[in-house]
Design an enzyme around this catalytic site. Structure first.
Site, PDB file in Angstrom:
ATOM      1  N   ASP A  10       0.825  -1.273  -0.037  1.00 11.30           N
ATOM      2  CA  ASP A  10       0.051   0.469  -0.345  1.00 11.30           C
ATOM      3  C   ASP A  10       0.716   1.058   0.500  1.00 11.30           C
ATOM      4  OD1 ASP A  10      -2.037   2.053   0.310  1.00 11.30           O
ATOM      5  OD2 ASP A  10      -2.495   1.778   2.324  1.00 11.30           O
ATOM      6  N   SER A  11       0.163   2.141  -0.506  1.00 10.40           N
ATOM      7  CA  SER A  11       1.116   3.467  -0.517  1.00 10.40           C
ATOM      8  C   SER A  11       1.107   3.337   1.438  1.00 10.40           C
ATOM      9  CB  SER A  11      -0.027   4.815  -1.355  1.00 10.40           C
ATOM     10  OG  SER A  11      -1.416   4.183   0.167  1.00 10.40           O
ATOM     11  N   TYR A  42      -0.303   8.754  -1.821  1.00 13.67           N
ATOM     12  CA  TYR A  42      -0.396   8.634  -3.788  1.00 13.67           C
ATOM     13  C   TYR A  42      -1.813   9.356  -4.123  1.00 13.67           C
ATOM     14  CZ  TYR A  42       2.415   4.377  -3.529  1.00 13.67           C
ATOM     15  OH  TYR A  42       3.544   3.813  -3.475  1.00 13.67           O
ATOM     16  N   GLY A  43      -3.150   9.039  -3.531  1.00 13.65           N
ATOM     17  CA  GLY A  43      -3.967  10.003  -4.196  1.00 13.65           C
ATOM     18  C   GLY A  43      -3.978  11.144  -4.551  1.00 13.65           C
ATOM     19  N   CYS A  73      -3.949  -1.384  -2.202  1.00  6.59           N
ATOM     20  CA  CYS A  73      -4.216   0.091  -2.463  1.00  6.59           C
ATOM     21  C   CYS A  73      -5.526   0.181  -3.618  1.00  6.59           C
ATOM     22  CB  CYS A  73      -3.307   0.311  -2.351  1.00  6.59           C
ATOM     23  SG  CYS A  73      -2.887   2.214  -2.798  1.00  6.59           S
ATOM     24  N   ASN A  74      -6.478   0.832  -3.502  1.00  2.50           N
ATOM     25  CA  ASN A  74      -7.307   1.465  -4.459  1.00  2.50           C
ATOM     26  C   ASN A  74      -7.256   2.064  -5.403  1.00  2.50           C
ATOM     27  OD1 ASN A  74     -10.769  -0.119  -4.099  1.00  2.50           O
ATOM     28  ND2 ASN A  74      -9.136   1.110  -2.181  1.00  2.50           N
ATOM     29  N   THR A  75      -6.392   3.271  -4.884  1.00  4.75           N
ATOM     30  CA  THR A  75      -4.991   3.693  -5.683  1.00  4.75           C
ATOM     31  C   THR A  75      -4.511   3.271  -6.720  1.00  4.75           C
ATOM     32  OG1 THR A  75      -5.472   5.568  -4.449  1.00  4.75           O
ATOM     33  CG2 THR A  75      -4.243   5.972  -5.631  1.00  4.75           C
ATOM     34  N   CYS A 184     -11.190   3.223  -0.180  1.00  6.47           N
ATOM     35  CA  CYS A 184      -9.467   3.417  -0.015  1.00  6.47           C
ATOM     36  C   CYS A 184      -9.506   3.022   1.102  1.00  6.47           C
ATOM     37  CB  CYS A 184      -8.411   5.232   0.188  1.00  6.47           C
ATOM     38  SG  CYS A 184      -7.872   5.209   0.892  1.00  6.47           S
ATOM     39  N   THR A 185      -8.245   2.321   1.364  1.00  7.53           N
ATOM     40  CA  THR A 185      -7.505   1.221   2.237  1.00  7.53           C
ATOM     41  C   THR A 185      -8.233   1.710   3.091  1.00  7.53           C
ATOM     42  OG1 THR A 185      -5.365   0.669   1.458  1.00  7.53           O
ATOM     43  CG2 THR A 185      -7.392  -0.917   0.770  1.00  7.53           C
ATOM     44  N   HIS A 186      -7.304   2.505   3.066  1.00 13.31           N
ATOM     45  CA  HIS A 186      -7.161   3.280   4.844  1.00 13.31           C
ATOM     46  C   HIS A 186      -8.628   4.283   5.634  1.00 13.31           C
ATOM     47  CE1 HIS A 186      -3.378   4.568   2.970  1.00 13.31           C
ATOM     48  NE2 HIS A 186      -3.386   5.167   3.954  1.00 13.31           N
TER      49      HIS A 186
HETATM   50  N1  DGL Z   1      -4.473   3.427   0.522  1.00 11.82           N
HETATM   51  C1  DGL Z   1      -4.884   3.705  -0.914  1.00 11.82           C
HETATM   52  C2  DGL Z   1      -6.290   3.515  -1.357  1.00 11.82           C
HETATM   53  O1  DGL Z   1      -6.429   2.182  -1.276  1.00 11.82           O
HETATM   54  C3  DGL Z   1      -3.989   5.471  -0.700  1.00 11.82           C
HETATM   55  C4  DGL Z   1      -4.383   5.921  -0.234  1.00 11.82           C
HETATM   56  C5  DGL Z   1      -3.375   7.824  -0.512  1.00 11.82           C
HETATM   57  O2  DGL Z   1      -2.119   7.060  -0.804  1.00 11.82           O
HETATM   58  O3  DGL Z   1      -3.874   8.252  -1.032  1.00 11.82           O
HETATM   59  O4  DGL Z   1      -6.699   4.445  -2.499  1.00 11.82           O
END
Ligand code: DGL
Length: 263
Positions: A10-11, A42-43, A73-75, A184-186
């Site tokens: 993940d990011s 990353y987003g 990480c979805n992004t 987003c996984t966060h």
């Molecule tokens: N956790 C990441 C996701 O699922 C992105 C968070 C990020 O880096 O902006 O999209």
């Protein structure tokens, strides 16, 4: 059977929410989690930047001899899964916002899909939206990087996100919102904060969805298909990061212990 670890990427630390489900589905694998905290979030970056960072993470994982890669990480999935699959000599599985499952489970009302700005603009996400039966009910809510930054700081006060939530969710004030997709996984780690906001600003209490269960199932199926499944490991998770491990690893371990209630 292959006893090498599964790589999880993940990011930052959000991938812990995916790993929680993966550990339930595959408790006897070993895992290496790589957090690109030194370069995240990353987003809000350009697609090219995200692709370059994700490819670099792929090389890092390859050097650790992982047998498969889960992009938690979805992004990174929406921006770079195809590139990682081309570049890496191993199965690569991603995670995507659970908009289709939310729509299938909720026959009426509005559904909000919260995700990073980068995720919602990607072709891969547009294609996923193309599978919806009633796309007008599912609203994309691109969220600024401040959400992820606060989560990475370990801020979990109940009102710690009200200002950000007000900014992104104001257009839906008073609506019949039945579902919220945490794309987003966060975000699963601030589900309580989002639910509290939703109770005060929408009709009723929405149900919450994320893509981690499906990602875990896909990973399991892929390991079996490729003869890589391990029934002998201990579910151990080693952690490394491009950021500062002394700050990030304790928070990662804390997040991994959380009980999440998502569909
Ligand atoms: N956790 C990441 C996701 O699922 C992105 C968070 C990020 O880096 O902006 O999209």
């Amino acid at each position: 059977m292959d006893k090498r670890p599964v790589g999880v990427l993940d990011s930052g630390l959000g991938g812990a929410s995916t790993l929680i489900e993966v550990l339930k589905a595959l408790p006897r694998e070993n895992y290496i989690y790589y957090s690109d905290c030194g370069n995240g979030p990353y987003g809000s970056r350009s697609t090219q930047e995200i692709q370059a960072l994700a490819q670099n993470c792929g090389r890092v994982m390859l050097s650790r001899d992982v047998k498969a890669l889960l992009v938690a990480c979805n992004t990174a999935t929406s921006s770079a899964l195809h590139l990682l699959r081309q570049a890496l000599p191993m199965p690569v599985v991603g995670i995507e916002p659970a908009i289709c499952r939310a729509e299938a489970k909720l026959p009426a009302g509005h559904i909000l899909a919260m995700a990073t700005e980068a995720t919602v603009r990607q072709e891969r996400y547009r294609a996923l939206r193309g599978e919806l039966k009633e796309p007008a009910r599912v609203h994309d809510v691109p969220c600024p990087k401040a959400f992820v930054e606060r989560i990475e700081l370990g801020i979990f006060d109940m009102d710690g996100y009200d200002d950000l939530l007000l900014t992104v969710l104001r257009p839906y004030e008073g609506l019949d919102v039945r579902g919220i997709v945490l794309g987003c996984t966060h975000y699963p780690f601030i589900q309580k904060q989002i639910a509290r906001y939703a109770r005060a600003h929408f009709q009723g209490a929405p149900r919450f969805f994320d893509g981690s269960k499906l990602a875990a199932q896909r990973l399991k199926a892929s390991l079996r298909r490729h003869g890589l499944f391990n029934g002998d490991g201990n579910g151990g998770v080693s952690f490394f990061t491009s950021g500062r491990p002394e700050k990030t690893e304790p928070l990662f371990r804390f997040l991994l212990q959380q009980k999440l209630e998502l569909e």
